[in-house]
Design a protein around this motif. Structure first.
Motif, PDB file in Angstrom:
ATOM      1  N   LEU A   1       0.619  -1.000   0.078  1.00 17.44           N
ATOM      2  CA  LEU A   1      -0.097   0.016   0.131  1.00 17.44           C
ATOM      3  C   LEU A   1       0.896   1.377  -0.067  1.00 17.44           C
ATOM      4  O   LEU A   1       0.671   2.093  -0.743  1.00 17.44           O
ATOM      5  CB  LEU A   1      -0.919  -0.086   1.259  1.00 17.44           C
ATOM      6  CG  LEU A   1      -1.783   1.307   1.634  1.00 17.44           C
ATOM      7  CD1 LEU A   1      -2.659   1.514   0.291  1.00 17.44           C
ATOM      8  CD2 LEU A   1      -2.628   1.139   2.810  1.00 17.44           C
TER       9      LEU A   1
ATOM     10  N   ARG B   1       2.863   1.866  -3.237  1.00 17.07           N
ATOM     11  CA  ARG B   1       2.008   2.400  -4.368  1.00 17.07           C
ATOM     12  C   ARG B   1       1.764   4.022  -4.148  1.00 17.07           C
ATOM     13  O   ARG B   1       1.772   4.755  -5.087  1.00 17.07           O
ATOM     14  CB  ARG B   1       0.815   1.457  -4.246  1.00 17.07           C
ATOM     15  CG  ARG B   1       1.247   0.094  -5.277  1.00 17.07           C
ATOM     16  CD  ARG B   1       0.033  -0.778  -5.112  1.00 17.07           C
ATOM     17  NE  ARG B   1       0.446  -1.989  -5.668  1.00 17.07           N
ATOM     18  CZ  ARG B   1      -0.448  -2.906  -6.038  1.00 17.07           C
ATOM     19  NH1 ARG B   1      -1.443  -3.106  -5.626  1.00 17.07           N
ATOM     20  NH2 ARG B   1      -0.019  -4.089  -6.496  1.00 17.07           N
TER      21      ARG B   1
ATOM     22  N   CYS C   1      -6.066  -2.922  -1.546  1.00 21.34           N
ATOM     23  CA  CYS C   1      -4.942  -2.803  -2.357  1.00 21.34           C
ATOM     24  C   CYS C   1      -4.228  -3.993  -2.709  1.00 21.34           C
ATOM     25  O   CYS C   1      -3.160  -4.403  -2.127  1.00 21.34           O
ATOM     26  CB  CYS C   1      -4.321  -1.959  -1.762  1.00 21.34           C
ATOM     27  SG  CYS C   1      -2.739  -0.939  -2.788  1.00 21.34           S
TER      28      CYS C   1
ATOM     29  N   CYS D   1      -8.988   0.159  -8.361  1.00 23.66           N
ATOM     30  CA  CYS D   1      -8.533   1.376  -7.929  1.00 23.66           C
ATOM     31  C   CYS D   1      -9.570   2.612  -8.164  1.00 23.66           C
ATOM     32  O   CYS D   1      -9.672   3.381  -7.730  1.00 23.66           O
ATOM     33  CB  CYS D   1      -7.232   1.817  -8.851  1.00 23.66           C
ATOM     34  SG  CYS D   1      -5.748   0.708  -8.179  1.00 23.66           S
TER      35      CYS D   1
ATOM     36  N   CYS E   1     -11.329   3.316  -5.171  1.00 21.96           N
ATOM     37  CA  CYS E   1     -10.590   3.243  -4.017  1.00 21.96           C
ATOM     38  C   CYS E   1     -10.532   4.552  -3.149  1.00 21.96           C
ATOM     39  O   CYS E   1     -10.688   5.647  -4.026  1.00 21.96           O
ATOM     40  CB  CYS E   1      -9.037   3.006  -4.253  1.00 21.96           C
ATOM     41  SG  CYS E   1      -7.830   3.076  -2.867  1.00 21.96           S
TER      42      CYS E   1
ATOM     43  N   CYS F   1      -2.929   8.555  -4.828  1.00 29.46           N
ATOM     44  CA  CYS F   1      -2.100   7.520  -5.015  1.00 29.46           C
ATOM     45  C   CYS F   1      -1.324   7.731  -6.410  1.00 29.46           C
ATOM     46  O   CYS F   1      -1.754   7.863  -7.511  1.00 29.46           O
ATOM     47  CB  CYS F   1      -2.942   6.029  -5.292  1.00 29.46           C
ATOM     48  SG  CYS F   1      -1.991   4.607  -5.590  1.00 29.46           S
TER      49      CYS F   1
ATOM     50  N   VAL G   1       0.846   0.646 -11.052  1.00 35.24           N
ATOM     51  CA  VAL G   1       0.260   0.028  -9.871  1.00 35.24           C
ATOM     52  C   VAL G   1       1.029  -1.387  -9.462  1.00 35.24           C
ATOM     53  O   VAL G   1       1.522  -1.637  -8.644  1.00 35.24           O
ATOM     54  CB  VAL G   1      -1.343  -0.135  -9.560  1.00 35.24           C
ATOM     55  CG1 VAL G   1      -1.835  -1.023  -8.742  1.00 35.24           C
ATOM     56  CG2 VAL G   1      -1.878   1.311  -9.514  1.00 35.24           C
TER      57      VAL G   1
END
Ligand code: SF4
Length: 351
Positions: A139, A142, A187, A194, A197, A203, A211
């Motif tokens: 997490l 990323r 994640c 995504c 998310c 992010c 990713v």
């Protein structure tokens, strides 16, 4: 704020797990040691068993190591059980049963690393130490597009610095549970959603389309093969008997029982297998068995080793004239009460 967002997500989506309903450091410690290198589904039944069999740290300390290894049987990585038992004895007998309550003191317990110390310190004592497991690495790598290979102490320091800025100092325990669950459930390593998310705006990996490149794995360790030949030695007179031996000190299976083992550098060819193993057995037992047959071959994978275990079954009419000192002849029914390695357990279950 990051911590409010992730804790709100956790309140709605977090997993219900038995060790999350307690702030008892002993139970939290048990769960964390059991869950190292173990899936939650498998760990849950062992956690429940340990809490029932050893309800306090004194119960665990007063049990024999053999008893604790037996309770641990099937979980693998037995050094965890030996360290757990040694640390329980230290807490019960040297610290008057008081579980250490600072991060440094928890970290000094046998078998406790930085991740486990942070988990116990935050869940049981509300101390602001972030936990960093594989899900948290993914997490954070990323979110901030961090390319440092994970799994080293250098990476741990770097990710810890980032997390120290994010952690909720009022609610570190719930923050840590939230971040681990978010990494595991949202994640995910592959195919994470995504677009839905809560962090899609901030992010960096999502913004830059990288990713699935992250996190960067450490260079993979070369896995070495080992070749084991296990002898299942038995006789029926005067009663059904099997020969076992106990693993010695300094071994990952220290304290566990297994069948007599002959280990070689290279596998023995099929055409000479029975002849060669027959000679080994004659040296050990002073005579040849009535029957020697090739049994199953099992593969057992460890982090840095793959074990190819060939079993051979040797049947004698009655107790042979000699045995190696480390060997022990047991009635078959006695074997059930001893801690045995998963490999031997698999073999016996397959028979
Ligand atoms: S946007 Fe995707 S990669 Fe970024 S935190 Fe969310 S799930 Fe993970």
């Amino acid at each position: 704020m990051f911590s409010d967002k992730i804790i709100n997500w956790y309140t709605e989506n977090g997993r219900q797990l038995p060790w999350r309903d307690t702030d008892n450091p002993y139970y939290i410690w048990l769960s964390e040691i059991i869950l190292q290198q173990t899936r939650i589904e498998q760990g849950r039944s062992y956690y429940e068993r340990f809490v029932k069999e050893y309800p306090t740290v004194s119960h665990l300390a007063e049990a024999s190591e053999e008893q604790v290894l037996k309770s641990w049987q099937g979980l693998g990585y037995y050094s965890r059980a030996r360290n757990l038992h040694a640390a329980a004895r230290h807490i019960a007998f040297d610290l008057d049963g008081m579980f250490p309550s600072t991060y440094e003191d928890i970290l000094s317990l046998k078998g406790v690393g930085r991740y486990t110390a942070a988990a116990i310190a935050s869940f049981a004592f509300g101390l602001p130490y972030p936990v960093i497991d594989g899900n948290v690495y993914r997490l954070i790598a990323r979110l901030y597009r961090i390319y440092t290979p994970v799994g080293t102490s250098q990476a741990y320091n770097k990710f810890e610095q980032v997390l120290m800025q994010l952690i909720d100092r009022e609610r570190p325990g719930i923050f840590n549970q939230a971040i681990m669950d978010f990494g595991s459930m949202q994640c995910k390593p592959l195919g994470c959603d995504c677009t839905n998310c809560i962090f899609r705006q901030e992010c960096l990996a999502y913004r830059d389309g990288v990713v699935e490149e992250l996190p960067i794995r450490p260079q993979s360790v070369k896995v070495k093969e080992r070749y084991f030949y296990y002898f299942d030695i038995r006789w029926n007179v005067p009663r059904p008997t099997i020969v076992v031996q106990q693993r010695g000190e300094g071994d990952i299976w220290q304290g566990l029982y297994e069948l007599p083992l002959y280990e070689v550098e290279r596998p023995i060819g099929d055409s000479v297998l029975l002849e060669r193993l027959g000679e080994v057995l004659r040296t050990w037992m002073g005579e040849a068995p009535r029957n020697l047959t090739v049994g199953p071959c099992l593969t057992h994978k460890l982090t840095h080793r793959t074990i190819k275990a060939q079993f051979v079954q040797a049947f004698f009419d009655c107790k042979p004239t000699k045995m190696l000192e480390k060997m022990r002849a047991l009635e078959l029914s006695e074997l059930k009460s001893l801690p045995i390695s998963r490999l031997i357990d698999r073999y016996l279950s397959e028979l």
